[in-house]
Design an enzyme around this catalytic site. Structure first.
Site, mmCIF file in Angstrom:
data_model
loop_
_atom_site.group_PDB
_atom_site.id
_atom_site.type_symbol
_atom_site.label_atom_id
_atom_site.label_comp_id
_atom_site.label_asym_id
_atom_site.label_seq_id
_atom_site.Cartn_x
_atom_site.Cartn_y
_atom_site.Cartn_z
ATOM 1 N N HIS A 102 -9.194 3.696 -1.577
ATOM 2 C CA HIS A 102 -7.809 3.112 -1.202
ATOM 3 C C HIS A 102 -7.365 2.420 -2.584
ATOM 4 C CE1 HIS A 102 -4.271 1.999 0.221
ATOM 5 N NE2 HIS A 102 -4.481 0.818 0.926
ATOM 6 N N CYS A 119 0.674 -1.170 -0.082
ATOM 7 C CA CYS A 119 -0.147 0.148 -0.091
ATOM 8 C C CYS A 119 0.656 1.475 0.089
ATOM 9 C CB CYS A 119 -0.864 -0.105 1.273
ATOM 10 S SG CYS A 119 -1.480 -1.641 1.773
#
Lengths: 133, 388, 344
Positions: B336, B87
């Site tokens: 996200h 991420c």
């Protein structure tokens, strides 16, 4: 999981075989080629070490949304366990009411089915943890 | 090492973008940033593109080359590199681009991040995300990515008395902020009750404690500070760009109530910028799960360890608070798309620093921080920026 | 001829139970009369992640640990079951690896309905007496399945026990073993089928009783004994009634049978049935006690054993299977189905 990939970790999955640094005495699971504390000094000095399988729960969670291989088993508990030897391990907690699981609970390892590659693939066995007797 | 500045940025809409492909998203963000910077393709020396798992989401690797082609730059044969840190892929791509410019190796660099997560079904996306964790010793045993943060949440609650309500307040705040962000995945406001009543995903984290699955891309253009002044009215100076690593597995961490990688990266960043935490006016932090934001404001030195929950009760980090956090809506409400997040955070910092954040503009926005995490804390990338 | 015997033993029954009443409730039967008729009141249910391999490992580890032997000295591992996890790939190697006996050992899986475990014991006896191995590990385990709603559902359960057979430091000597075997199709399961078929009442007289009684009589003839000569007797326990009827016909008293009778509280663990029953007796046996064991496997056959307990049992850390059985959690029918993997 490919069969070779699972097979090479059988000593870890079945028998909790970790490593001990002969330089500082720390025990690690899974096995390490080099000790994070001693680094260079530990190269060539890491020996096989079988963990006892007993430890204490540091933290835990209950999984309600399982990943693909674990569908049909939810809800189940996962804990991070501080083993008696000092290193941490992660594993499912079984044979225990979910509400009974608590930080500080003493557990011991047991031999259980982890995953299987569908109904015609290989079965992967490994460690889970239950309340210590 | 010379100083580096951002001269342009762009983000796509974040959400379930059924009609957009990965390549399309990369092109859209890249072109938007280049147009915003007012540069020509021939000005660009290098590209860095962050993406976590295009290989598994859409069967596509070799993103550096893909980005060059879809941006119309393949004939220019510029250096183009794919960067991956789960991420934190976006943040790490920027750090890589920053080093290229700071070192003098390249003058004009485009940095982007993209992820296309909805071409696979939800369960498969979750399974792919679990590769940010330790596959053999965590994912194989049945722990999910929310599960890893849930383990930290339960520990934090046990050690500091943090409550589910305090966690929920992070989601509520970020949805409120996101309601002012037209590019955010979710614009709806939610309440603490909404969060606590949503399905339990991994105890104690409910569905609304977790950031969603999103498609999106973002890009920035960076160059040396000197050169930036030729292109941009308001170049945004990068005061610090720092990265730190830690064990991929939670079992290998030295502590469970914090992300040591955040603290290490922050320490490097503050030193590089010559600042204390009090010198930061606002920040975009990595709220992949509500607990992550609470730990982040502690680990970044904004509040004492263990007082992140209290800070939520006191409203410290609200849009009109003393230290606004995640004015964009954060990962929770903005969305996200894994590889894009780190760059999207930078885009928000730029909007605030330039006074262009419209309905969510904060009063004091002179120095901003972006905090981007990979996995359960295996990588941390921090940027500090100011308008000059 | 030298004798072989039991050097170590261990048993394991999973923690979960379902009451016969609860099964009856779902199928509209009278629970009280079903359980009274069968002599089975509740049965063991495996955890969703337990199977014949995991239960065999638990039992084997207990046997190795309590006997104190070096697992590397186990030269043979045989696991008998009708619910091996694989049709091809032995459970015995999984067990061998999990107890640290590999690679210097031989292994194979056995199938003979409910008597596969005792067949394994006989094989180990032969290997030990002939000095081919120092110790042999014989295990009988099942996670038996029955078709939902079938009469067998009330008893088909999960459990297993492991026996380390050797010649030195025996806690019990096997004086003799005989078998009585015929081709009798009373109960069977075809390859690929999930559930067994059976001949209903045919499984009684021509099957269970004929073989259990013939084998036991053959043994007592050979040994020159009569039923009162034994302290304990244990027979295969498909329910709580059959073994007691066989006992009556053979002249064994309720007192001799009590200790080894587990089926009323755990059901029929198939290949685990006789081995677990014997382990319950070893949990309480004293030096000099004499035990008669007769297993039964459909298809059909019985293995009988004449066993004398030695004084080495006094210092042996007993497995205490009844204590393990008492540590239980009840499931309703829905959770029972979930545990059986019906929803995976």
């Amino acid at each position: 999981m490919g069969v070779a990939r699972y097979w090479r970790e059988i000593p870890q999955r079945y028998n909790l075989m970790g490593t001990k640094c002969k330089s500082c005495g720390k025990v690690y699971f899974p096995p390490k080629a080099i000790c994070p504390s001693c680094r260079r000094k530990s190269v060539g000095k890491m020996e096989d070490y079988k963990l006892k399988g007993t430890g204490t729960i540091e933290t835990y969670t209950i999984i309600y949304a399982p990943p693909p291989y674990f569908e049909g088993e939810e809800p189940y508990a996962i804990a991070l366990i501080k083993m008696d030897e000092g290193c941490n391990m992660m594993g499912q907690i079984v044979d225990c009411e979910l509400g009974e699981i608590h930080i500080g609970m003493k557990v011991e390892s047991c031999f259980r089915r982890i995953e299987e590659d569908g109904s015609s693939g290989a079965i992967q066995y490994g460690y889970k943890f239950r309340k210590a007797e | 090492m010379r100083e580096v500045a951002v001269i342009g940025s762009g983000v796509t809409k974040f959400g379930e973008l059924w009609d957009k492909s990965l390549a399309g998203l990369v092109a859209e963000a890249g072109i938007s940033a280049i147009m915003d910077a007012g540069i020509d393709g021939t000005d660009i020396d290098a590209m860095y593109i962050g993406g976590m798992s295009a290989g598994r989401f859409v069967g596509q690797e070799h993103l550096g080359s893909l980005a060059a082609e879809v941006s119309g730059l393949s004939e220019l044969h510029i250096s183009s590199t794919r960067v991956e840190a789960a991420c934190a892929s976006g943040g790490l791509a920027l750090h890589s681009g920053y080093l290229a410019v700071a070192s003098g190796a390249y003058d004009m660099v485009v940095v982007g991040g993209a992820e296309k997560m909805t071409d696979v079904v939800g369960k498969e996306a979750t399974n792919i995300l679990a590769s940010a964790a330790d596959r053999e010793w965590e994912a194989f045993l049945g722990v999910t990515f929310p599960g890893l943060y849930a383990l930290m949440a339960r520990y934090h609650m046990h050690k500091y008395g943090t409550t589910s309500e305090q966690l929920a307040k992070v989601a509520v705040k970020n949805h409120y902020n996101g309601s002012f962000n037209p590019k955010a995945q979710y614009n709806r406001k939610i309440t603490v009750e909404d969060v606590l009543n949503s399905t339990m995903v991994a105890d104690p984290l409910h569905l609304l404690d977790c950031s969603p699955i999103t498609d999106g891309a973002a890009a920035v253009v960076i160059t040396s500070l000197d050169k930036a002044k030729e292109y941009a009215e308001e170049p945004i100076k990068i005061l610090a760009s720092a990265q730190a690593s830690d064990s991929i597995s939670l079992a290998g961490r030295s502590r469970l109530d914090a992300l040591p990688a955040t603290t290490a990266a922050a320490s490097k960043a503050y030193r590089q910028a010559g600042l204390e935490p009090s010198g930061i006016d606002f920040a975009e932090v990595h709220d992949c799960f509500t607990i992550a934001e609470i730990m982040a404001i502690e680990d970044l030195g904004f509040v004492n360890k263990g007082e992140g929950g209290k800070a939520m009760d006191e409203g410290l980090t609200e849009l009109d608070g003393k230290l606004p956090i995640n004015t964009s809506g954060g990962l929770k409400s903005k969305g996200h798309p894994v590889g894009a997040t780190g760059i999207a955070q930078i885009h928000e910092l730029i909007l605030q620093l330039k006074g262009k954040a419209d309905k969510r503009q904060i009063e004091k926005a002179e120095v901003g921080m972006a905090h981007n995490i990979g996995g359960s804390g295996g990588t941390a990338v921090i940027h500090i920026m100011e308008a000059i | 001829m030298e004798k072989a015997g039991i050097v170590g033993y261990g048993g394991y029954v999973p923690k979960y139970r379902i009451k016969a009443d609860e099964i009856a409730r779902v199928w509209g039967k009278n629970g009280k009369s079903v359980s009274a008729g069968l002599g089975v009141y509740e049965k063991s249910v495996p955890g969703i992640d337990e199977d014949t391999a995991t239960i065999s490992v638990e039992a084997a580890r207990r046997a190795v640990y309590s006997s104190g032997i070096d697992p590397k000295e186990i030269g043979a591992v045989y696991v008998g079951s009708e619910s091996h996890p694989y049709a091809v790939k032995p459970t015995a190697t999984i067990v061998g690896e999990a107890i640290g006996a590999t690679p210097d050992m031989t292994a194979a899986d056995y199938e003979f309905a409910c008597k596969a475990g005792t067949a394994a014991i006989q094989t180990c006896m032969g290997l030990v007496i002939s000095d081919m191995v120092k110790y042999g590990l014989a295990i009988g385990t099942d996670v038996s399945q029955a078709a939902p709603g079938d009469a067998l559902e009330y008893a088909a359960s999960a459990g297993g026990a492991a026996y380390i057979i050797g010649k030195d430091n025996m806690i019990a000597v096997i004086n003799e073993t005989v078998s009585y075997t015929t081709d009798t199709p009373d109960f069977w399961r075809r390859e690929g089928e999930p559930y067994p078929g059976h001949g209903e009442r045919f499984t009684g007289e021509p099957a269970y009783f004929r073989h259990v009684i013939s084998s036991t009589k053959k043994l007592m003839n050979k040994m020159g004994t009569e039923s009162p000569d034994y302290t304990y007797a244990v027979f295969h326990q498909p329910n709580g009634k059959f073994p007691m009827r066989a006992a009556k016909r053979l002249g064994f008293s309720k007192e001799q049978m009590e200790e080894g009778l587990l089926s009323p509280i755990i059901g029929n663990t198939y290949s685990g049935s006789t081995p677990l029953g014997l382990s319950a007796i070893l949990d309480v046996a004293q030096p000099g006690d004499r035990i008669l064991v007769t297993s039964y496997g459909s298809g059909a056959g019985s293995d009988s054993f004449d066993i004398t307990v030695t004084d080495k049992i006094e210092n042996y850390p007993r497995n205490n299977i009844r204590k393990m059985i008492e540590d239980k959690v009840y499931l309703d029918y829905a959770f029972y189905m979930k545990h059986r993997g019906e929803f995976k």
